[in-house]
Design a protein around this motif. Structure first.
Motif, PDB file in Angstrom:
ATOM      1  N   ILE A 167       1.881  -4.418   3.375  1.00 32.55           N
ATOM      2  CA  ILE A 167       0.778  -4.391   4.332  1.00 32.55           C
ATOM      3  C   ILE A 167       1.035  -5.446   5.401  1.00 32.55           C
ATOM      4  O   ILE A 167       1.222  -6.631   5.088  1.00 32.55           O
ATOM      5  CB  ILE A 167      -0.565  -4.668   3.631  1.00 32.55           C
ATOM      6  N   SER A 186       1.414   4.473   1.591  1.00 32.14           N
ATOM      7  CA  SER A 186       1.006   5.075   2.856  1.00 32.14           C
ATOM      8  C   SER A 186       2.186   5.814   3.497  1.00 32.14           C
ATOM      9  O   SER A 186       3.338   5.595   3.128  1.00 32.14           O
ATOM     10  CB  SER A 186       0.478   3.997   3.806  1.00 32.14           C
ATOM     11  N   GLU A 203       0.838  -1.192   0.000  1.00 31.32           N
ATOM     12  CA  GLU A 203       0.000   0.000   0.000  1.00 31.32           C
ATOM     13  C   GLU A 203       0.874   1.243   0.000  1.00 31.32           C
ATOM     14  O   GLU A 203       2.004   1.226   0.497  1.00 31.32           O
ATOM     15  CB  GLU A 203      -0.921   0.012   1.219  1.00 31.32           C
TER      16      GLU A 203
END
Length: 220
Positions: A194, A181, A179
């Motif tokens: 993740i 992030s 992801e």
């Protein structure tokens, strides 16, 4: 329970009632402990095979095949080598060059890398330390350790088979996802695996299970 001294009772003892919800909760905790934590793959995940395509977030990945490859000797003083190869078609969907990466020795070490190879978890059967893995992408100029943004690349994950060692019939593994992030230290967004925090470990969340039959007899 012991009766108080000086007294007695003919009344039958009351059974202890345990709520169904409590039993269910205890069962769930026990199953979670047996599975090794919350980072494990949920049971409802389907098993993918050769030809399947998976969106891993940072990568679009096609599971091409698993095969035995024979590499001829470079000179008369060397022997031919046999490899078990896992073959993938991978497209880096990020905006920056990514590392091809390597499968981690342990699942809790995998999250430290955003390379594609690190997302391959729990490869079965297991291979010895001397067997590899050797991981590279094929490019026009030969082999490379980089995945360019938006450019499809064939990635080979290779394990050497010992002399007279029969190849497995099948190879199975789990695949993690990524992801985009904020980084834990800098809050700057980046691609990262993740994970779920289990105790003092960060375990990758499994996105898919894959099993492929090994093809035998390929040569380079």
């Amino acid at each position: 329970m012991t009766e108080p001294s000086g007294g007695s009772s003919d009344k039958p003892r009351r059974p202890v009632v345990v709520p169904v919800i409590a039993l269910t909760a205890l069962t769930a905790v026990g199953v979670t402990a047996l599975l090794g934590g919350l980072g494990e793959a949920p049971d409802e995940l389907d098993t993918l095979g050769a030809g399947a395509v998976l969106d891993q977030g940072q990568y679009d990945t096609k599971f091409v095949e698993t095969r035995v490859t024979v590499v001829p000797p470079e000179s008369e003083f060397q022997d031919e080598k046999r490899f078990l190869e896992m073959v993938f078609d991978v497209t880096n969907k990020g905006d920056e060059t990514a590392d091809v990466g390597l499968p981690a020795p342990k699942p809790e070490q995998a999250y430290l890398s955003a390379g594609f190879g690190a997302s391959l978890l729990k490869i079965t059967p297991a291979f010895g330390k001397d067997a590899g893995p050797f991981v590279f992408a094929q490019a026009k100029g030969g082999e490379t350790r980089q995945l360019q943004p938006g450019v499809p690349a064939r990635v080979i994950v290779r394990y050497q088979l010992q002399e007279n060692q029969p190849p497995p019939e099948k190879v199975s593994f789990e695949v993690a996802g990524f992801e985009f992030s904020p980084d834990f230290n800098s809050d700057i967004p980046r691609w990262q695996m993740i994970t779920s925090e289990v105790g003092d470990k960060f375990l990758p969340e499994v996105k898919a299970r894959v099993t492929m039959t090994v093809k035998k007899g390929a040569a380079t």
